[in-house]
Design a protein around this motif. Structure first.
Motif, PDB file in Angstrom:
ATOM      1  N   LEU A   1     103.209  41.354   4.574  1.00 50.34           N
ATOM      2  CA  LEU A   1     101.853  40.473   4.912  1.00 50.34           C
ATOM      3  C   LEU A   1     101.148  40.097   3.508  1.00 50.34           C
ATOM      4  N   PRO A   2     100.611  39.221   3.697  1.00 44.22           N
ATOM      5  CA  PRO A   2      99.665  38.647   2.408  1.00 44.22           C
ATOM      6  C   PRO A   2      98.863  39.880   2.019  1.00 44.22           C
ATOM      7  N   ASN A   3      98.573  39.925   0.663  1.00 41.86           N
ATOM      8  CA  ASN A   3      97.912  41.118   0.218  1.00 41.86           C
ATOM      9  C   ASN A   3      96.457  41.011   0.526  1.00 41.86           C
ATOM     10  N   ILE A   4      95.813  40.169   1.083  1.00 42.86           N
ATOM     11  CA  ILE A   4      94.511  40.094   1.598  1.00 42.86           C
ATOM     12  C   ILE A   4      94.494  40.984   2.843  1.00 42.86           C
ATOM     13  N   VAL A   5      95.642  40.975   3.661  1.00 44.71           N
ATOM     14  CA  VAL A   5      95.541  41.466   4.708  1.00 44.71           C
ATOM     15  C   VAL A   5      95.416  43.171   4.408  1.00 44.71           C
ATOM     16  N   HIS A   6      96.097  43.503   3.681  1.00 42.82           N
ATOM     17  CA  HIS A   6      96.360  44.929   2.925  1.00 42.82           C
ATOM     18  C   HIS A   6      94.672  45.320   2.371  1.00 42.82           C
ATOM     19  N   ALA A   7      94.057  44.388   1.808  1.00 44.47           N
ATOM     20  CA  ALA A   7      92.646  44.706   1.088  1.00 44.47           C
ATOM     21  C   ALA A   7      91.809  45.030   2.238  1.00 44.47           C
ATOM     22  N   PHE A   8      91.750  44.419   3.430  1.00 42.96           N
ATOM     23  CA  PHE A   8      90.868  44.463   4.320  1.00 42.96           C
ATOM     24  C   PHE A   8      91.275  45.616   5.414  1.00 42.96           C
ATOM     25  N   GLN A   9      92.534  45.940   5.387  1.00 50.08           N
ATOM     26  CA  GLN A   9      93.147  47.111   6.051  1.00 50.08           C
ATOM     27  C   GLN A   9      92.418  48.467   5.411  1.00 50.08           C
TER      28      GLN A   9
ATOM     29  N   GLU B   1      88.510  48.900   5.356  1.00 48.95           N
ATOM     30  CA  GLU B   1      87.739  49.077   7.014  1.00 48.95           C
ATOM     31  C   GLU B   1      88.322  50.350   7.326  1.00 48.95           C
ATOM     32  N   ARG B   2      89.288  50.924   7.031  1.00 49.57           N
ATOM     33  CA  ARG B   2      89.487  52.290   7.281  1.00 49.57           C
ATOM     34  C   ARG B   2      88.724  53.311   6.439  1.00 49.57           C
ATOM     35  N   ILE B   3      88.365  52.949   5.270  1.00 50.29           N
ATOM     36  CA  ILE B   3      87.396  53.824   4.440  1.00 50.29           C
ATOM     37  C   ILE B   3      85.980  53.512   5.105  1.00 50.29           C
ATOM     38  N   ARG B   4      85.932  52.474   5.521  1.00 42.61           N
ATOM     39  CA  ARG B   4      84.242  52.178   6.327  1.00 42.61           C
ATOM     40  C   ARG B   4      84.359  52.937   7.582  1.00 42.61           C
ATOM     41  N   GLU B   5      85.492  53.471   8.106  1.00 48.55           N
ATOM     42  CA  GLU B   5      85.284  54.289   9.267  1.00 48.55           C
ATOM     43  C   GLU B   5      84.899  55.508   8.853  1.00 48.55           C
ATOM     44  N   ASP B   6      85.784  56.264   7.799  1.00 48.74           N
ATOM     45  CA  ASP B   6      85.355  57.623   7.471  1.00 48.74           C
ATOM     46  C   ASP B   6      84.291  57.764   6.523  1.00 48.74           C
ATOM     47  N   HIS B   7      83.879  56.756   5.848  1.00 51.05           N
ATOM     48  CA  HIS B   7      82.964  57.008   4.762  1.00 51.05           C
ATOM     49  C   HIS B   7      81.804  55.591   5.184  1.00 51.05           C
ATOM     50  N   PRO B   8      80.834  55.696   6.203  1.00 52.08           N
ATOM     51  CA  PRO B   8      80.042  54.740   6.507  1.00 52.08           C
ATOM     52  C   PRO B   8      79.102  54.496   5.763  1.00 52.08           C
ATOM     53  N   ASN B   9      78.551  55.530   4.763  1.00 54.19           N
ATOM     54  CA  ASN B   9      77.527  55.413   3.893  1.00 54.19           C
ATOM     55  C   ASN B   9      77.707  55.072   2.714  1.00 54.19           C
ATOM     56  N   ASP B  10      79.190  55.116   2.364  1.00 54.17           N
ATOM     57  CA  ASP B  10      79.622  54.834   0.814  1.00 54.17           C
ATOM     58  C   ASP B  10      80.060  53.428   0.697  1.00 54.17           C
ATOM     59  N   ASP B  11      78.939  52.415   0.583  1.00 50.97           N
ATOM     60  CA  ASP B  11      79.501  50.929   0.742  1.00 50.97           C
ATOM     61  C   ASP B  11      80.295  50.835  -0.615  1.00 50.97           C
ATOM     62  N   TRP B  12      80.064  51.499  -1.947  1.00 56.85           N
ATOM     63  CA  TRP B  12      80.833  51.123  -2.951  1.00 56.85           C
ATOM     64  C   TRP B  12      82.081  51.342  -2.924  1.00 56.85           C
ATOM     65  N   PHE B  13      82.656  52.596  -1.951  1.00 62.68           N
ATOM     66  CA  PHE B  13      83.943  53.073  -1.598  1.00 62.68           C
ATOM     67  C   PHE B  13      84.608  51.839  -0.689  1.00 62.68           C
ATOM     68  N   GLN B  14      83.853  51.423   0.010  1.00 69.11           N
ATOM     69  CA  GLN B  14      84.377  50.178   0.920  1.00 69.11           C
ATOM     70  C   GLN B  14      84.878  49.191  -0.111  1.00 69.11           C
ATOM     71  N   LEU B  15      83.969  48.714  -0.907  1.00 62.31           N
ATOM     72  CA  LEU B  15      84.272  47.541  -1.692  1.00 62.31           C
ATOM     73  C   LEU B  15      85.190  47.804  -2.538  1.00 62.31           C
ATOM     74  N   THR B  16      85.458  49.034  -3.101  1.00 63.17           N
ATOM     75  CA  THR B  16      86.532  49.472  -4.104  1.00 63.17           C
ATOM     76  C   THR B  16      87.767  49.439  -3.270  1.00 63.17           C
ATOM     77  N   GLY B  17      87.801  49.791  -1.886  1.00 63.75           N
ATOM     78  CA  GLY B  17      89.154  49.366  -1.051  1.00 63.75           C
ATOM     79  C   GLY B  17      89.369  47.958  -0.982  1.00 63.75           C
ATOM     80  N   LEU B  18      88.444  47.178  -0.867  1.00 67.03           N
ATOM     81  CA  LEU B  18      88.647  45.680  -0.574  1.00 67.03           C
ATOM     82  C   LEU B  18      89.307  44.883  -1.799  1.00 67.03           C
TER      83      LEU B  18
END
Length: 292
Positions: A100-108, A111-128
């Motif tokens: 799949l295009p790499n942007i799909v992996h970025a959001f996957q 979003e999975r980090i967001r589920e487990d670390h809802p208060n760590d927005d920097w971590f979510q952005l790092t995943g993106l």
């Protein structure tokens, strides 16, 4: 006929041993990072060719040339969102787990980090953004020097590198006595900050974030810098070069790695619906137009 290369990671990658989850999404752990050779499987053959090209061409001198070229940050200007959208057009030729295009992996990942670390927005952005350095592929760089696993150059190739030391047989550094010993051009326990890594999207994005004064915490920056260095964080190699700081960094990289690797699936997030949330994070941590 399918054959297996003689490499300790050709069939089962050491990273699998570090993950406690029996499954992370809809795939079992042992289905990820399968680098077995099968010349009748077009994806496996594409992956093998990408890595062999990388391992043939990535030398100490090559890495220095790419650093000189790319760390001027004079190729283009864009917002983080604009650069991420470019990844719609990129399929990673080194990845056996997704087409799949790499942007799909970025959001996957995000979003999975967001589920487990809802208060760590920097971590979510790092995943993106962790693979954003792959935009180099749109500027006359072959994918073998942009994507894939990373490893130190300037010392002996580790056994746990994908496809093993045999894949470096045509690399001139393999035969250079300055570089082909255990320590090569380094001192014992010099620390990864002092080790020259193979050129790729990890190091470029790390340096890009420093250059553009991103506000992501240090642990997020190091997650990005070393997330593809599987021979270190999964294979257990190069510990003769690491120091105490690297042991702390390793904890961060391993925490990130499970979201990077094990979120790849055919389930595509609703990217358009997610953009408003992540645009706020971009504005918080890496606002405005950046220099790439």
């Amino acid at each position: 006929m399918a054959t297996d290369v003689k490499s300790p990671v050709s069939m089962i990658d050491p990273s699998q041993l570090l993950r406690p989850e029996p499954t992370f999404n809809d795939k079992p752990i042992n289905a990820f990072r399968d680098y077995s050779v099968d010349d009748k499987d077009p994806i496996k053959e594409r992956v093998r060719r990408t890595y062999y090209d990388m391992h043939t061409n990535v030398t100490v001198d090559f890495v220095k040339q790419k650093r000189e070229k790319w760390l001027k940050f004079n190729h283009f200007k864009a917002t983080i969102k604009e650069a991420l959208i470019k990844l719609n057009e990129l399929v990673d030729e080194s990845d056996p787990d997704t087409d799949l295009p790499n942007i799909v992996h970025a959001f996957q990942t995000a979003e999975r980090i967001r589920e487990d670390h809802p208060n760590d927005d920097w971590f979510q952005l790092t995943g993106l953004i962790h693979d954003l350095g792959k935009v180099m592929a749109f500027y006359n760089e072959p994918q073998w020097c942009v994507v894939g696993d990373t490893f130190p150059v300037g010392c002996k190739w580790a056994d746990s590198i994908v496809y093993g030391p045999e894949s470096f047989k045509d690399n001139p550094d393999t035969y250079n006595p300055k570089y082909n010993t255990k320590y090569g051009m380094y001192e014992p326990h010099c620390g990864l900050d002092n080790v020259l890594m193979s050129w790729g999207h990890d190091e470029y994005l790390y340096q890009f974030l420093l250059h553009n004064k991103a506000k992501i915490p240090e642990k997020g920056l190091y997650m990005i810098r070393y997330h593809s260095c599987y021979p270190w964080h999964a294979g257990g190699d190069y510990r003769h070069l690491t120091n105490e700081k690297d042991e702390q960094i390793l904890k961060w990289v391993l925490e990130f790695n499970k979201y990077d690797l094990y979120t790849k699936s055919e389930k595509v997030p609703d990217i358009e619906a997610l953009w408003p949330y992540y645009e706020k994070l971009i504005d918080k941590y890496i606002p405005g137009v950046c220099e790439f």
